[in-house]
Design a protein around this motif. Structure first.
Motif, mmCIF file in Angstrom:
data_model
loop_
_atom_site.group_PDB
_atom_site.id
_atom_site.type_symbol
_atom_site.label_atom_id
_atom_site.label_comp_id
_atom_site.label_asym_id
_atom_site.label_seq_id
_atom_site.Cartn_x
_atom_site.Cartn_y
_atom_site.Cartn_z
ATOM 1 N N MET A 251 0.827 -1.204 0.000
ATOM 2 C CA MET A 251 0.000 0.000 0.000
ATOM 3 C C MET A 251 0.862 1.255 0.000
ATOM 4 O O MET A 251 0.541 2.233 -0.678
ATOM 5 N N GLU A 252 1.970 1.218 0.736
ATOM 6 C CA GLU A 252 2.854 2.387 0.768
ATOM 7 C C GLU A 252 3.458 2.649 -0.606
ATOM 8 O O GLU A 252 3.610 3.788 -1.027
ATOM 9 N N LEU A 253 3.805 1.546 -1.309
ATOM 10 C CA LEU A 253 4.345 1.704 -2.660
ATOM 11 C C LEU A 253 3.285 2.308 -3.572
ATOM 12 O O LEU A 253 3.568 3.140 -4.417
ATOM 13 N N ASP A 254 2.050 1.867 -3.357
ATOM 14 C CA ASP A 254 0.922 2.319 -4.170
ATOM 15 C C ASP A 254 0.682 3.812 -4.068
ATOM 16 O O ASP A 254 0.442 4.488 -5.057
ATOM 17 N N ILE A 255 0.725 4.324 -2.851
ATOM 18 C CA ILE A 255 0.437 5.746 -2.679
ATOM 19 C C ILE A 255 1.732 6.572 -2.655
ATOM 20 O O ILE A 255 1.744 7.704 -2.207
ATOM 21 N N SER A 256 2.803 5.945 -3.169
ATOM 22 C CA SER A 256 4.121 6.591 -3.245
ATOM 23 C C SER A 256 4.561 7.170 -1.915
ATOM 24 O O SER A 256 5.184 8.221 -1.862
ATOM 25 N N LYS A 257 4.173 6.488 -0.839
ATOM 26 C CA LYS A 257 4.589 6.985 0.468
ATOM 27 C C LYS A 257 6.030 6.564 0.747
ATOM 28 O O LYS A 257 6.741 7.224 1.488
ATOM 29 N N ILE A 258 6.410 5.437 0.111
ATOM 30 C CA ILE A 258 7.777 4.980 0.290
ATOM 31 C C ILE A 258 8.701 5.863 -0.532
ATOM 32 O O ILE A 258 8.507 6.024 -1.726
ATOM 33 N N LYS A 259 9.653 6.439 0.145
ATOM 34 C CA LYS A 259 10.631 7.270 -0.557
ATOM 35 C C LYS A 259 11.658 6.346 -1.172
ATOM 36 O O LYS A 259 12.168 5.438 -0.512
ATOM 37 N N ILE A 260 11.946 6.578 -2.424
ATOM 38 C CA ILE A 260 12.989 5.787 -3.060
ATOM 39 C C ILE A 260 14.269 6.594 -2.938
ATOM 40 O O ILE A 260 14.336 7.748 -3.364
ATOM 41 N N ASN A 261 15.248 5.984 -2.300
ATOM 42 C CA ASN A 261 16.520 6.678 -2.101
ATOM 43 C C ASN A 261 17.569 6.156 -3.063
ATOM 44 O O ASN A 261 18.227 5.160 -2.792
ATOM 45 N N PHE A 262 17.683 6.843 -4.184
ATOM 46 C CA PHE A 262 18.644 6.402 -5.185
ATOM 47 C C PHE A 262 20.062 6.786 -4.789
ATOM 48 O O PHE A 262 20.299 7.884 -4.305
ATOM 49 N N GLU A 263 20.963 5.850 -4.983
ATOM 50 C CA GLU A 263 22.380 6.146 -4.760
ATOM 51 C C GLU A 263 23.209 5.186 -5.608
ATOM 52 O O GLU A 263 22.696 4.165 -6.073
ATOM 53 N N TYR A 264 24.483 5.531 -5.811
ATOM 54 C CA TYR A 264 25.346 4.609 -6.540
ATOM 55 C C TYR A 264 25.751 3.475 -5.613
ATOM 56 O O TYR A 264 26.277 3.700 -4.532
ATOM 57 N N VAL A 265 25.451 2.254 -6.061
ATOM 58 C CA VAL A 265 25.709 1.094 -5.222
ATOM 59 C C VAL A 265 26.395 0.025 -6.063
ATOM 60 O O VAL A 265 26.080 -0.141 -7.244
ATOM 61 N N ASN A 266 27.332 -0.680 -5.443
ATOM 62 C CA ASN A 266 27.923 -1.822 -6.131
ATOM 63 C C ASN A 266 26.928 -2.978 -6.063
ATOM 64 O O ASN A 266 26.793 -3.664 -5.048
ATOM 65 N N ILE A 267 26.248 -3.198 -7.172
ATOM 66 C CA ILE A 267 25.161 -4.184 -7.175
ATOM 67 C C ILE A 267 25.692 -5.615 -7.041
ATOM 68 O O ILE A 267 25.017 -6.489 -6.496
ATOM 69 N N SER A 268 26.931 -5.857 -7.464
ATOM 70 C CA SER A 268 27.516 -7.201 -7.307
ATOM 71 C C SER A 268 27.562 -7.596 -5.840
ATOM 72 O O SER A 268 27.122 -8.686 -5.454
ATOM 73 N N ARG B 142 30.974 -9.026 -13.111
ATOM 74 C CA ARG B 142 32.002 -8.060 -12.720
ATOM 75 C C ARG B 142 31.915 -7.861 -11.229
ATOM 76 O O ARG B 142 30.812 -7.779 -10.690
ATOM 77 N N LYS B 143 33.056 -7.777 -10.572
ATOM 78 C CA LYS B 143 33.049 -7.598 -9.121
ATOM 79 C C LYS B 143 32.578 -6.198 -8.747
ATOM 80 O O LYS B 143 32.019 -5.965 -7.676
ATOM 81 N N GLU B 144 32.824 -5.261 -9.672
ATOM 82 C CA GLU B 144 32.507 -3.860 -9.384
ATOM 83 C C GLU B 144 31.507 -3.354 -10.414
ATOM 84 O O GLU B 144 31.851 -3.155 -11.577
ATOM 85 N N MET B 145 30.263 -3.203 -10.018
ATOM 86 C CA MET B 145 29.240 -2.701 -10.938
ATOM 87 C C MET B 145 28.438 -1.646 -10.190
ATOM 88 O O MET B 145 27.499 -1.968 -9.469
ATOM 89 N N ASN B 146 28.853 -0.383 -10.335
ATOM 90 C CA ASN B 146 28.173 0.670 -9.576
ATOM 91 C C ASN B 146 27.041 1.273 -10.377
ATOM 92 O O ASN B 146 27.274 1.920 -11.396
ATOM 93 N N ILE B 147 25.824 1.036 -9.943
ATOM 94 C CA ILE B 147 24.690 1.643 -10.644
ATOM 95 C C ILE B 147 23.782 2.369 -9.646
ATOM 96 O O ILE B 147 23.840 2.139 -8.439
ATOM 97 N N MET B 148 22.937 3.227 -10.230
ATOM 98 C CA MET B 148 22.053 4.066 -9.414
ATOM 99 C C MET B 148 20.775 3.293 -9.081
ATOM 100 O O MET B 148 19.957 3.028 -9.966
ATOM 101 N N ILE B 149 20.640 2.915 -7.808
ATOM 102 C CA ILE B 149 19.443 2.184 -7.374
ATOM 103 C C ILE B 149 19.126 2.561 -5.925
ATOM 104 O O ILE B 149 19.913 3.239 -5.261
ATOM 105 N N ASP B 150 17.979 2.087 -5.452
ATOM 106 C CA ASP B 150 17.715 2.128 -4.019
ATOM 107 C C ASP B 150 18.061 0.736 -3.489
ATOM 108 O O ASP B 150 17.346 -0.223 -3.731
ATOM 109 N N PRO B 151 19.201 0.615 -2.782
ATOM 110 C CA PRO B 151 19.683 -0.720 -2.418
ATOM 111 C C PRO B 151 18.697 -1.511 -1.550
ATOM 112 O O PRO B 151 18.516 -2.716 -1.750
#
Ligand code: ADP
Length: 260
Positions: A96-113, A140-149
């Motif tokens: 429900m929180e996702l539905d009403i966009s109550k959840i803040k998405i905190n994007f940052e560069y993260v090593n997804i690996s 790849r051991k190092e894959m930095n992409i913009m996501i909310d971890p």
């Protein structure tokens, strides 16, 4: 009366207007039905464990002399029902929180690996219980992409824990992380029970379960995949699924890579 269709046959403009109104009414009816279904479903899901808890505790209260083992067994059952309730409530709130966009998405560069390796490690104990092997392959051991971890971790947990749930003992799961056409792809492949073709289009719907009877045994809320899909959409990505009944299932999370 909203159910009354507007009929205008003379002027073309008026007819178009009437059509639009009728379409809006149909849409509202459909939304109304979905809301009613939702309430009915949630009440059922919450009331079932509650009545079990009530029944189990009442029988303990009214029994004069109870063998300690039976006592423990009942308390154990009560505790499992509480866990189930807790899971359902948590998933419902997230959804429900996702539905009403109550959840803040905190994007940052993260090593997804590293994130994927860490996430799978969390689920190892669950897989070990069924002697299911989980292997992680990162390109790849190092894959930095913009996501909310935290959110990506949640989506991956939902899909990997399904893979564990719907794979028999001694099965195997492969989690692969790679890049393709500017996208980061997280693939989760199991050799479990699979999903019938006719059910595939619905598995991302809220509360949808292929086998209701089995779902009750395996637990879960029927919300895991819809939450994962919502999260990936917020990353402008998609989730694809391929499955063969009795052979296994492959989920691919596809996220556009915004690299540092
Ligand atoms: P649930 O809480 O029931 O697992 P989900 O939304 O996570 O709900 O999944 C919806 C349904 O999709 C499940 O009930 C199950 O029938 C099916 N499903 C999901 N993942 C898999 C999988 N890896 N293998 C087989 N069936 C799956």
């Amino acid at each position: 009366d909203l159910n009354q269709k507007i009929k205008i046959e003379t002027n073309d403009e008026f007819r178009k207007l009437a059509d639009t109104f009728n379409m809006m009414t149909e849409k509202l009816d459909e939304e109304d039905k979905q809301k009613k279904d939702f309430v009915a479903y949630v009440s059922h899901e919450l009331k079932t464990p509650l009545s079990s808890i009530k029944l189990l505790s009442e029988s303990l209260i009214h029994e004069n002399e109870i063998n300690i083992n039976i006592y423990r067994e009942f308390l154990h059952d009560i505790s499992s029902e509480v866990d189930r309730l807790n899971n359902i409530v948590e998933d419902l709130l997230t959804s429900m929180e996702l539905d009403i966009s109550k959840i803040k998405i905190n994007f940052e560069y993260v090593n997804i690996s590293t994130l994927i390796e860490k996430t799978v490690l969390k689920l190892k104990p669950l897989a070990d219980k069924k002697n299911i092997k989980i292997d992680v392959y990162v390109i790849r051991k190092e894959m930095n992409i913009m996501i909310d971890p935290d959110r990506i971790q949640q989506a991956v947990i939902n899909i990997v824990s399904n893979a564990i749930k719907y794979t028999e003992k001694d099965g195997s799961i492969k989690v692969m992380l790679y890049e393709k056409n500017g996208n980061t792809i997280i693939e989760i492949k199991d050799n479990g029970i699979g999903i019938p073709k006719e059910n595939l289009p619905y598995i991302f719907d809220r509360f949808y379960r292929v086998d209701k009877a089995r779902a009750r045994v395996t637990g879960g809320s029927g919300l895991g995949l819809s939450i994962a899909k919502q999260i990936i959409s917020l990353h402008r990505g998609t989730i694809e699924v391929e499955s063969q009944l009795g052979k296994g299932t492959r989920f691919s999370i596809i996220i556009p890579s915004i690299e540092k």
